[in-house]
Design an enzyme around this catalytic site. Structure first.
Site, PDB file in Angstrom:
ATOM      1  N   GLN A   1       0.862  -1.173   0.000  1.00  0.00           N
ATOM      2  CA  GLN A   1       0.000   0.000   0.000  1.00  0.00           C
ATOM      3  C   GLN A   1       0.903   1.228   0.000  1.00  0.00           C
ATOM      4  OE1 GLN A   1      -2.535   0.787   3.386  1.00  0.00           O
ATOM      5  NE2 GLN A   1      -4.028   1.839   2.142  1.00  0.00           N
TER       6      GLN A   1
ATOM      7  N   PRO B   1       5.891  -4.479   8.932  1.00  0.00           N
ATOM      8  CA  PRO B   1       6.151  -3.100   9.361  1.00  0.00           C
ATOM      9  C   PRO B   1       4.944  -2.305   9.872  1.00  0.00           C
ATOM     10  CG  PRO B   1       6.201  -3.266   6.967  1.00  0.00           C
ATOM     11  CD  PRO B   1       5.982  -4.647   7.477  1.00  0.00           C
TER      12      PRO B   1
ATOM     13  N   GLY C   1       0.955  -2.132  12.040  1.00  0.00           N
ATOM     14  CA  GLY C   1       0.100  -2.778  13.033  1.00  0.00           C
ATOM     15  C   GLY C   1      -0.819  -3.755  12.330  1.00  0.00           C
TER      16      GLY C   1
ATOM     17  N   MET D   1      -2.865  -4.472   8.168  1.00  0.00           N
ATOM     18  CA  MET D   1      -3.072  -4.071   6.780  1.00  0.00           C
ATOM     19  C   MET D   1      -4.330  -4.764   6.267  1.00  0.00           C
ATOM     20  SD  MET D   1      -2.147  -2.414   4.108  1.00  0.00           S
ATOM     21  CE  MET D   1      -3.306  -2.451   2.756  1.00  0.00           C
TER      22      MET D   1
ATOM     23  N   HIS E   1     -10.034  -1.732  13.561  1.00  0.00           N
ATOM     24  CA  HIS E   1      -9.684  -0.749  12.532  1.00  0.00           C
ATOM     25  C   HIS E   1      -9.621  -1.421  11.154  1.00  0.00           C
ATOM     26  CE1 HIS E   1      -7.376   2.769  10.910  1.00  0.00           C
ATOM     27  NE2 HIS E   1      -6.827   1.818  10.166  1.00  0.00           N
ATOM     28  N   GLU E   2      -8.907  -2.524  11.083  1.00  0.00           N
ATOM     29  CA  GLU E   2      -8.770  -3.197   9.781  1.00  0.00           C
ATOM     30  C   GLU E   2     -10.126  -3.717   9.297  1.00  0.00           C
ATOM     31  OE1 GLU E   2      -6.120  -2.345   8.604  1.00  0.00           O
ATOM     32  OE2 GLU E   2      -4.964  -1.981  10.418  1.00  0.00           O
TER      33      GLU E   2
ATOM     34  N   TYR F   1      -4.973  10.330   9.515  1.00  0.00           N
ATOM     35  CA  TYR F   1      -5.797   9.568  10.452  1.00  0.00           C
ATOM     36  C   TYR F   1      -6.514  10.503  11.414  1.00  0.00           C
ATOM     37  CZ  TYR F   1      -3.136   5.294   9.247  1.00  0.00           C
ATOM     38  OH  TYR F   1      -2.567   4.240   8.610  1.00  0.00           O
TER      39      TYR F   1
ATOM     40  N   ARG G   1       7.781  -2.872  13.639  1.00  0.00           N
ATOM     41  CA  ARG G   1       6.693  -1.921  13.352  1.00  0.00           C
ATOM     42  C   ARG G   1       7.263  -0.527  13.196  1.00  0.00           C
ATOM     43  NH1 ARG G   1       1.855  -2.588  17.540  1.00  0.00           N
ATOM     44  NH2 ARG G   1       0.893  -0.870  16.389  1.00  0.00           N
TER      45      ARG G   1
HETATM   46  N1  BES Z   1      -3.667   0.614   5.805  1.00  0.00           N
HETATM   47  C1  BES Z   1      -3.002   0.850   7.037  1.00  0.00           C
HETATM   48  C2  BES Z   1      -1.583   0.372   7.038  1.00  0.00           C
HETATM   49  C3  BES Z   1      -0.697   1.048   6.047  1.00  0.00           C
HETATM   50  C4  BES Z   1      -0.643   2.424   5.972  1.00  0.00           C
HETATM   51  C5  BES Z   1       0.104   0.294   5.226  1.00  0.00           C
HETATM   52  C6  BES Z   1       0.187   3.020   5.048  1.00  0.00           C
HETATM   53  C7  BES Z   1       0.940   0.897   4.299  1.00  0.00           C
HETATM   54  C8  BES Z   1       0.980   2.257   4.226  1.00  0.00           C
HETATM   55  C9  BES Z   1      -3.707   0.195   8.220  1.00  0.00           C
HETATM   56  O1  BES Z   1      -5.067   0.142   8.104  1.00  0.00           O
HETATM   57  C10 BES Z   1      -3.398   1.031   9.426  1.00  0.00           C
HETATM   58  O2  BES Z   1      -3.827   2.151   9.447  1.00  0.00           O
HETATM   59  N2  BES Z   1      -2.649   0.490  10.378  1.00  0.00           N
HETATM   60  C11 BES Z   1      -2.245   1.199  11.566  1.00  0.00           C
HETATM   61  C12 BES Z   1      -3.068   0.817  12.735  1.00  0.00           C
HETATM   62  C13 BES Z   1      -4.269   1.659  12.929  1.00  0.00           C
HETATM   63  C14 BES Z   1      -5.049   1.180  14.127  1.00  0.00           C
HETATM   64  C15 BES Z   1      -3.983   3.116  13.083  1.00  0.00           C
HETATM   65  C16 BES Z   1      -0.806   0.813  11.854  1.00  0.00           C
HETATM   66  O3  BES Z   1      -0.261  -0.030  11.160  1.00  0.00           O
HETATM   67  O4  BES Z   1      -0.236   1.373  12.775  1.00  0.00           O
HETATM   68 ZN    ZN Z   2      -5.973   2.004   8.362  1.00  0.00          ZN
END
Ligand code: BES
Ligand code: ZN
Length: 577
Positions: free
Chosen positions: A139, A232, A234, A236, A261-262, A350, A530
């Site tokens: 992504q 990497p 939390g 996806m 969230h996911e 976010y 992470r």
């Molecule tokens: N889609 C994102 C993860 C992501 C963001 C992957 C940008 C690649 C590039 C996922 O839904 C997300 O937002 N994960 C967060 C956790 C969330 C509870 C804020 C994370 O990974 O920290």
């Molecule tokens: Zn997200």
């Protein structure tokens, strides 16, 4: 670059002219040479008359040939020069006779070991340490018509269940599955399967709450894959199969809000999606907003969502002011022309997104009214990629009897302003009060007056409150070493299993310049990957003169073991190139 899609500066593709409507992969996996080799069948649809080329994005793949599936003839193609950020443009000449509706082509190709979409792990990088491992993540690279060696956003790679071809036994056996609900399995290495199944056992309940808010879950299966610690993020939201980091497994389900969230991305992100990464807040802001509602309902609490938001607002302020220095990436809609979206990635879309939605909800009549809007929004734009103006136009048409209220919103500032959001709501603080009190007591008490503290200070709190407490302390001036050591003695924070506690605790230790904590910080940095946790801890270490050389040294030793996204981000953070 001049060749980019005018609607998406991270992509060469032109889905407005010609697009891929479905794909089937048939690939051999070679763990020795670290390559995928085989073909992908693409159904291609022309969107305009007079268009004869299909444009795809590719990165670090070799193309052997491209065939017309129905007639068998070879098709001409050109593969442009590789750019490190955006990859290369792959242009395929379709047969002139190809009808407007649908056409099938077969691309024979091989990935290279450096393909940034794929992460190849040695056995030692897994829990079982017996088998090599492969997963994909991309992504924020290009979104449409992407051919990184597989299709990123729409097809999870690892578990064979979703693969159109049979996965050889040797590969499939890496992940075990356990049923956690009528439409859900959890997948992970054998060593972790029970813990994972326990941790995510509320998945069905969460899905049902999300459905009650957003409408039916349309993707059929909802599975969870717990990856090795190098993952990497939390989580996806790969459709049908969310990927999560093993650091969510705290043993007490306290970190499953990330799974919620996911799950919520099943509507905002996977059903309606941002047109390009400038409008990422449409995905992430809405998802945060819905996630907090879902988590609140899961815990039967009306005020929990506001508590969660308040905690993140503190983090947002730190990032906007201290890290991003109120610069261009603090815009809710950043300008990403020529920019690697990974560089701009941060908490802003976010939390600014969330804040805007929360503000609007209050302004427009409260949750009951606004939740209906959210549902209508998804219904209206489902299966489409949209931008913020389309979202806003829909908001205006939905609330056509409240245009005056809407006109009072400072849109320009919300969308394009730098720094903190123009309005910060006052969030309910009933959950936060005990956290603030405890934090104050630690901050203000004298070093010889620490008998007032007790292990029950934290054990009496909900895990999210503990996170909040520690988070507040991080924002306060550094604690004395005496306090830090007392805190450790009472709360046993050095041995906590909760990665969010540990992360904030280690930040506190660094801020207090507790030398003995450095090896513990490095252990935590090295045992999981992470981005959010690791980048922040490196930043903290580097802000401390005595720890900086050790941190840089550690990075140099470890970089070969990291996920390439993290490695790239860290080398730029640490200015090591
Ligand atoms: N889609 C994102 C993860 C992501 C963001 C992957 C940008 C690649 C590039 C996922 O839904 C997300 O937002 N994960 C967060 C956790 C969330 C509870 C804020 C994370 O990974 O920290
Ligand atoms: Zn997200």
């Amino acid at each position: 670059m001049t060749d980019m899609n005018p609607d998406d500066s991270a992509s060469f593709s032109r889905p407005d002219e010609c697009r891929v409507t479905s794909l089937h992969l048939n690939l051999d996996v070679d763990f020795v040479s670290r390559t995928l080799c085989g073909f992908v069948d693409l159904a291609v649809k022309r969107m305009k008359d007079g268009v004869h080329n299909l444009i795809l994005d590719a990165q670090m793949i070799t193309i052997q040939k491209i065939l017309d599936v129905d007639y068998g003839q070879e098709l001409k193609f050109t593969l442009g020069e590789n750019s490190a950020i955006f990859g290369s443009k792959l242009e395929v000449q379709l047969p002139v006779s190809a009808s407007k509706c649908s056409h099938k082509i077969r691309v024979h190709y091989e990935t290279s070991p450096q393909c940034p979409a794929l992460q190849w792990l040695r056995p030692e990088q897994t829990l079982g340490k017996r088998h090599p491992y492969l997963f994909s993540q991309s992504q924020l690279r290009t979104k449409t018509n992407y051919m990184y060696g597989y299709c990123p956003h729409y097809r999870p790679f690892m578990p064979g269940a979703y693969f159109p071809v049979k996965i050889p036994q040797g590969i499939r056996s890496l992940t075990q599955q356990s049923i956690i609900g009528p439409r859900s399995k959890v997948w992970t290495e054998r060593e972790m399967i029970e813990e994972a199944a326990y941790e995510f056992s509320e998945t069905e309940k969460t899905l049902q709450i999300a459905e009650s808010l957003m409408g039916p879950y349309i993707w059929g299966q909802y599975d969870v894959l717990v990856l090795p610690p190098i993952f990497p993020f939390g989580g996806m939201e790969n459709p049908c199969l969310t990927y999560v980091t093993p650091t969510l497994i705290a043993g007490d389900k306290s970190l499953v809000d990330i799974l919620a969230h996911e799950i919520c991305h099943s509507w905002t992100g996977n059903l309606v999606t941002n047109k390009n990464w400038e409008h990422f807040w449409l995905n992430e802001g809405h998802t945060e907003f819905i996630e907090r509602k879902v988590t609140g309902r899961l815990h039967n609490s009306k005020t929990l969502p506001q508590f969660m938001a308040a905690g993140k607002a503190v983090e947002l302020k730190e990032i906007i002011e201290e890290v991003l220095k109120n610069g261009p990436y603090t815009r809710m809609i950043p300008d990403l022309k020529g920019v690697d979206p990974n560089d701009a990635f941060c908490i802003v879309p976010y939390e600014k997104g969330f804040t805007l939605l929360f503000y609007l909800e209050t302004l427009l009549g409260g949750p009951e009214v606004f939740e209906k809007f959210l549902r209508a929004y998804v219904e209206n734009f489902k299966q489409q990629s949209i931008d913020s103006n389309q979202w806003k136009d829909f908001l205006y048409s939905y609330f056509h009897d409240k245009t005056e209220v809407l006109d009072s919103v400072e849109w320009e500032k919300w969308f394009y302003g730098q720094g903190m959001p123009p309005v910060m709501p006052k969030y309910d603080d009933s959950f936060a009060v005990p956290c603030k009190l405890l934090c104050q007591r630690w901050s203000t008490s004298a070093d010889n007056d620490l008998d007032q503290f007790d292990p029950s200070d934290l054990t009496s709190m909900a895990p999210l409150q503990v996170v909040e407490c520690l988070g507040l302390l991080v924002e306060d001036p550094p604690l004395s070493l005496i306090k830090i050591q007392k805190m450790n003695e009472l709360y046993k924070l050095n041995v906590t299993k909760n990665s969010e506690f540990k992360f904030r605790w280690l930040r506190l230790c660094i801020k207090a310049q507790w030398k003995e904590s450095i090896p513990r910080v490095l252990d935590f940095i090295n045992e999981q990957g992470r981005m959010r946790l690791v980048r922040t801890l490196y930043r903290d270490l580097c802000g401390w003169e005595d720890a900086r050389p050790t941190a840089i040294d550690n990075f140099k030793k470890q970089r070969g073991e990291m996920h390439h996204i993290l490695e790239t981000m860290l080398s730029s953070d640490l200015k090591l190139g």
